[in-house]
Design a protein around this motif. Structure first.
Motif, PDB file in Angstrom:
ATOM      1  N   PHE A  79       0.836  -1.201   0.000  1.00  0.00           N
ATOM      2  CA  PHE A  79       0.000   0.000   0.000  1.00  0.00           C
ATOM      3  C   PHE A  79       0.874   1.254   0.000  1.00  0.00           C
ATOM      4  N   ARG A  80       1.902   1.276   0.844  1.00  0.00           N
ATOM      5  CA  ARG A  80       2.801   2.438   0.889  1.00  0.00           C
ATOM      6  C   ARG A  80       3.557   2.586  -0.423  1.00  0.00           C
ATOM      7  N   ARG A  81       4.022   1.467  -0.967  1.00  0.00           N
ATOM      8  CA  ARG A  81       4.775   1.528  -2.234  1.00  0.00           C
ATOM      9  C   ARG A  81       3.899   2.069  -3.356  1.00  0.00           C
ATOM     10  N   ALA A  82       2.660   1.588  -3.431  1.00  0.00           N
ATOM     11  CA  ALA A  82       1.759   2.044  -4.483  1.00  0.00           C
ATOM     12  C   ALA A  82       1.441   3.526  -4.334  1.00  0.00           C
ATOM     13  N   GLN A  83       1.275   3.981  -3.099  1.00  0.00           N
ATOM     14  CA  GLN A  83       0.987   5.396  -2.889  1.00  0.00           C
ATOM     15  C   GLN A  83       2.164   6.259  -3.330  1.00  0.00           C
ATOM     16  N   GLU A  84       3.383   5.835  -3.013  1.00  0.00           N
ATOM     17  CA  GLU A  84       4.563   6.579  -3.456  1.00  0.00           C
ATOM     18  C   GLU A  84       4.665   6.575  -4.977  1.00  0.00           C
ATOM     19  N   GLN A  85       4.387   5.435  -5.581  1.00  0.00           N
ATOM     20  CA  GLN A  85       4.461   5.326  -7.038  1.00  0.00           C
ATOM     21  C   GLN A  85       3.423   6.230  -7.699  1.00  0.00           C
ATOM     22  N   LEU A  86       2.222   6.274  -7.150  1.00  0.00           N
ATOM     23  CA  LEU A  86       1.184   7.140  -7.699  1.00  0.00           C
ATOM     24  C   LEU A  86       1.532   8.605  -7.529  1.00  0.00           C
ATOM     25  N   SER A  87       2.115   8.952  -6.392  1.00  0.00           N
ATOM     26  CA  SER A  87       2.498  10.346  -6.157  1.00  0.00           C
ATOM     27  C   SER A  87       3.502  10.812  -7.198  1.00  0.00           C
ATOM     28  N   LEU A  88       4.474   9.960  -7.513  1.00  0.00           N
ATOM     29  CA  LEU A  88       5.470  10.312  -8.528  1.00  0.00           C
ATOM     30  C   LEU A  88       4.844  10.363  -9.912  1.00  0.00           C
TER      31      LEU A  88
END
Length: 292
Positions: A187-196
């Motif tokens: 979940f954290r990884r996906a959120q960071e990826q979406l933010s970028l």
């Protein structure tokens, strides 16, 4: 507790709500625990763009974000729903932020009026939050049923996103049994990826801090939007920032994403050095000539 309720508890209900959900599975507040946290996140897309949006979102989170497949449901009224399951609860605010990023990434071409994201803030009581109704359930306003549907059959409900008869509980349980929850690290990884992914490329160039005449035609209130708004990062962020129908939080995030580029323009126009500027390497120097 039947098999269907067991699967609903496993995927969507917080631990402190699971016993309550046995008696009234359709109560939306059961999806939010006493600490204001959720394990279920729902995106609802209404007709006429429902299926196209669901397909883009459902495939995108798997192919790009490497997340488990979410459940697909028909609302029993006029919409599709995509149900995400978290293995560990997060705050309502955290869930809303994640859904906002998903919307920017995969649902940009769809007008905001066709999208509902839940949980969401309750305008009448800001200290509380609202969530989706549990599925399956009879919708009294239409007389139809909401239900989870198999992904390979979901497109068949594009014109009629409902069931006329109550779905078989065991069949619903079988659909849900194939799903897994999103782990906290993913979940954290996906959120960071979406933010970028939702921030313009550092190589994007701006010749001015104000939109051109062509861009002004694509800003809400200035003229009809076109597909170009969704493919050009700068134009898309300008569109979000100036859209009075968009959530204030999204408009602020769009403005923050654009700010560094406008600051760079300001420094170039005034002649003052930009403290954030990182000089690019001299491609004519000897050490780079060999790599051309």
């Amino acid at each position: 507790m039947n098999r269907l309720q067991t699967e609903l508890n496993r995927l969507y209900l917080p631990n402190d709500r699971q016993s309550e959900g046995q008696d009234s599975a359709n109560a939306a507040h059961h999806l939010i625990n006493a600490d204001g946290q959720v394990r279920a996140m729902v995106v609802e897309i209404t007709q006429p763009t429902g299926w196209d949006g669901v397909a883009a979102l459902w495939q995108g989170v798997q192919n790009e974000l490497d997340l488990p497949a979410p459940a697909i449901a028909v609302s029993g009224i006029n919409a599709y729903q995509v149900w995400f399951s978290l293995s560990a609860p997060v705050s309502v605010t955290h869930a809303m932020d994640f859904l906002a990023l998903l919307r920017l990434r995969y649902l940009g071409p769809i007008a905001p009026r066709y999208i509902r994201m839940m949980p969401t803030a309750d305008a009448a009581a800001p200290q509380h939050a609202l969530h989706a109704s549990m599925v399956p359930a009879l919708q009294t306003e239409t007389g139809h049923w909401s239900a989870f549907v198999a992904p390979e059959l979901a497109s068949m409900f594009a014109d009629e996103p409902w069931l006329d008869l109550p779905p078989n509980p065991d069949a619903q349980a079988n659909l849900l049994s194939r799903l897994v929850s999103i782990r906290p690290a993913d979940f954290r990884r996906a959120q960071e990826q979406l933010s970028l992914a939702n921030v313009p490329s550092p190589q994007a160039t701006l010749s001015t801090s104000t939109p051109t005449a062509d861009e002004a035609d694509k800003v809400p209130g200035k003229g009809p939007a076109t597909a170009e708004v969704d493919t050009d990062p700068k134009r898309f962020l300008l569109w979000v920032m100036n859209d009075p129908a968009a959530e204030l939080r999204l408009r602020i995030e769009a403005a923050k994403a654009l700010l560094p580029y406008f600051e760079g323009v300001s420094h170039r126009c005034t002649g003052r050095p930009d403290p954030h500027h990182i000089p690019s390497p001299d491609l004519d120097s000897n050490e780079h000539k060999g790599s051309r």
